[in-house]
Write a protein that holds these residues in place. Sequence first.
Motif, PDB file in Angstrom:
ATOM      1  N   MET A   1       0.970  -1.089  -0.103  1.00  0.00           N
ATOM      2  CA  MET A   1       0.021   0.167   0.172  1.00  0.00           C
ATOM      3  C   MET A   1       0.913   1.305   0.083  1.00  0.00           C
ATOM      4  O   MET A   1       1.582   1.818   0.977  1.00  0.00           O
ATOM      5  N   ARG A   2       1.005   1.888  -1.225  1.00  0.00           N
ATOM      6  CA  ARG A   2       1.876   3.296  -1.471  1.00  0.00           C
ATOM      7  C   ARG A   2       1.253   4.276  -1.614  1.00  0.00           C
ATOM      8  O   ARG A   2       1.557   5.260  -1.340  1.00  0.00           O
ATOM      9  N   SER A   3       0.089   4.296  -2.363  1.00  0.00           N
ATOM     10  CA  SER A   3      -0.688   5.446  -2.826  1.00  0.00           C
ATOM     11  C   SER A   3      -1.909   5.729  -1.908  1.00  0.00           C
ATOM     12  O   SER A   3      -2.815   4.825  -1.912  1.00  0.00           O
ATOM     13  N   LEU A   4      -1.698   6.798  -1.287  1.00  0.00           N
ATOM     14  CA  LEU A   4      -2.746   7.242  -0.155  1.00  0.00           C
ATOM     15  C   LEU A   4      -3.540   8.715  -0.605  1.00  0.00           C
ATOM     16  O   LEU A   4      -2.935   9.519  -0.949  1.00  0.00           O
ATOM     17  N   LEU A   5      -4.839   8.299  -0.776  1.00  0.00           N
ATOM     18  CA  LEU A   5      -5.475   9.600  -1.058  1.00  0.00           C
ATOM     19  C   LEU A   5      -5.980  10.278   0.220  1.00  0.00           C
ATOM     20  O   LEU A   5      -6.815   9.602   1.116  1.00  0.00           O
ATOM     21  N   VAL A   6      -5.589  11.423   0.353  1.00  0.00           N
ATOM     22  CA  VAL A   6      -5.730  12.398   1.532  1.00  0.00           C
ATOM     23  C   VAL A   6      -7.069  13.336   1.222  1.00  0.00           C
ATOM     24  O   VAL A   6      -6.679  14.168   0.350  1.00  0.00           O
ATOM     25  N   LYS A  23       2.997  22.639   9.787  1.00  0.00           N
ATOM     26  CA  LYS A  23       2.815  21.807   8.556  1.00  0.00           C
ATOM     27  C   LYS A  23       3.240  20.568   8.671  1.00  0.00           C
ATOM     28  O   LYS A  23       3.062  19.795   7.897  1.00  0.00           O
ATOM     29  N   LYS A  24       4.417  20.362   9.474  1.00  0.00           N
ATOM     30  CA  LYS A  24       5.013  19.018   9.973  1.00  0.00           C
ATOM     31  C   LYS A  24       4.072  18.178  10.389  1.00  0.00           C
ATOM     32  O   LYS A  24       4.134  16.765  10.518  1.00  0.00           O
ATOM     33  N   LEU A  25       2.649  18.646  10.794  1.00  0.00           N
ATOM     34  CA  LEU A  25       1.661  17.776  11.442  1.00  0.00           C
ATOM     35  C   LEU A  25       0.568  17.344  10.360  1.00  0.00           C
ATOM     36  O   LEU A  25      -0.446  16.740  10.763  1.00  0.00           O
ATOM     37  N   THR A  26       0.621  17.925   9.406  1.00  0.00           N
ATOM     38  CA  THR A  26      -0.135  17.540   8.376  1.00  0.00           C
ATOM     39  C   THR A  26      -0.132  16.095   7.523  1.00  0.00           C
ATOM     40  O   THR A  26       1.036  15.639   7.748  1.00  0.00           O
ATOM     41  N   PRO A  27      -1.128  15.409   7.301  1.00  0.00           N
ATOM     42  CA  PRO A  27      -1.081  14.114   6.741  1.00  0.00           C
ATOM     43  C   PRO A  27      -0.100  14.027   5.681  1.00  0.00           C
ATOM     44  O   PRO A  27       0.612  13.239   5.434  1.00  0.00           O
ATOM     45  N   LYS A  28      -0.328  15.028   4.601  1.00  0.00           N
ATOM     46  CA  LYS A  28       0.531  14.934   3.562  1.00  0.00           C
ATOM     47  C   LYS A  28       2.013  14.916   3.854  1.00  0.00           C
ATOM     48  O   LYS A  28       2.873  14.308   3.252  1.00  0.00           O
ATOM     49  N   TYR A  29       2.340  15.919   4.874  1.00  0.00           N
ATOM     50  CA  TYR A  29       3.811  16.147   5.253  1.00  0.00           C
ATOM     51  C   TYR A  29       4.205  14.912   5.717  1.00  0.00           C
ATOM     52  O   TYR A  29       5.482  14.232   5.213  1.00  0.00           O
ATOM     53  N   ILE A  30       3.526  14.248   6.767  1.00  0.00           N
ATOM     54  CA  ILE A  30       4.074  13.228   7.481  1.00  0.00           C
ATOM     55  C   ILE A  30       3.898  11.823   6.762  1.00  0.00           C
ATOM     56  O   ILE A  30       4.944  11.156   6.483  1.00  0.00           O
ATOM     57  N   LEU A  31       3.124  11.562   5.840  1.00  0.00           N
ATOM     58  CA  LEU A  31       2.978  10.548   5.071  1.00  0.00           C
ATOM     59  C   LEU A  31       4.040  10.430   4.018  1.00  0.00           C
ATOM     60  O   LEU A  31       4.679   9.439   3.683  1.00  0.00           O
ATOM     61  N   GLU A  32       4.333  11.390   3.454  1.00  0.00           N
ATOM     62  CA  GLU A  32       5.337  11.750   2.346  1.00  0.00           C
ATOM     63  C   GLU A  32       6.675  11.402   2.971  1.00  0.00           C
ATOM     64  O   GLU A  32       7.573  10.935   2.361  1.00  0.00           O
ATOM     65  N   GLN A  37       3.021   7.766  -1.157  1.00  0.00           N
ATOM     66  CA  GLN A  37       2.717   8.657  -2.448  1.00  0.00           C
ATOM     67  C   GLN A  37       1.614   9.259  -1.957  1.00  0.00           C
ATOM     68  O   GLN A  37       0.578   8.452  -1.689  1.00  0.00           O
ATOM     69  N   VAL A  38       1.339  10.494  -1.736  1.00  0.00           N
ATOM     70  CA  VAL A  38       0.187  10.956  -1.432  1.00  0.00           C
ATOM     71  C   VAL A  38      -0.509  12.010  -2.248  1.00  0.00           C
ATOM     72  O   VAL A  38       0.015  12.754  -3.096  1.00  0.00           O
TER      73      VAL A  38
END
Length: 201
Positions: A1-6, A23-32, A37-38
């Motif tokens: 599971m690599r591609s995540l839709l946020v 910004k470091k607490l956003t899902p996009k930042y953390i997951l990337e 892949q976000v």
Amino acid sequence: MRSLLVVDHPMTESELQSEQLSKKLTPKYILEAYGYQVIRANDEKKAELQMSSADALILHLPLDAVKAWGTKLLKQKTIPLLWWCSASTASLSLAFCEDDVPVDGILTPSMGEQELHWALHFGSKQCFERQQWLNERKQLEGRLEERKWIDMAKGILCKIKNISEAEAYDVLRKQAMNERKRMVDVATSIVKVYQILQDQK
């Protein structure tokens, strides 16, 4: 599971300013940062377009919105649905904590890489089990529906031919074999014809 839709919730001006600071607490930042892949969407159309390439759906929304978005998006494709529980989404969700929300797991900004990996893994497993349970439930409901038609047809045959239930069952079975149809199809035909005849009386 690599591609995540946020899917993010629409933010107010003050939330936008505080997000710039955190910004470091956003899902996009953390997951990337952890190598995922976000694909980010903040409106329905974009989310629907991106569903086909996603391995999991992560909703950074209050719980009442999670239910609505999840129900709509998961009609397109069955993938794990996880809730990103941040301070803002948690505080906006207090009134909905008792609601039946179809999530397969919860992610938080404080999770480390391994914790996130395992949360996604178990979310995927939960999604598969939920789908299997729904399929089994659908099959059971189908069998119950078939049984209902067969029982109604047996009752009609018992009444019209003045025979026992066992004999009515045999009549249905033989007719199904002769017509090369399923018993439920023969039973449905008998019930519908009988209802038409009754309506004409």
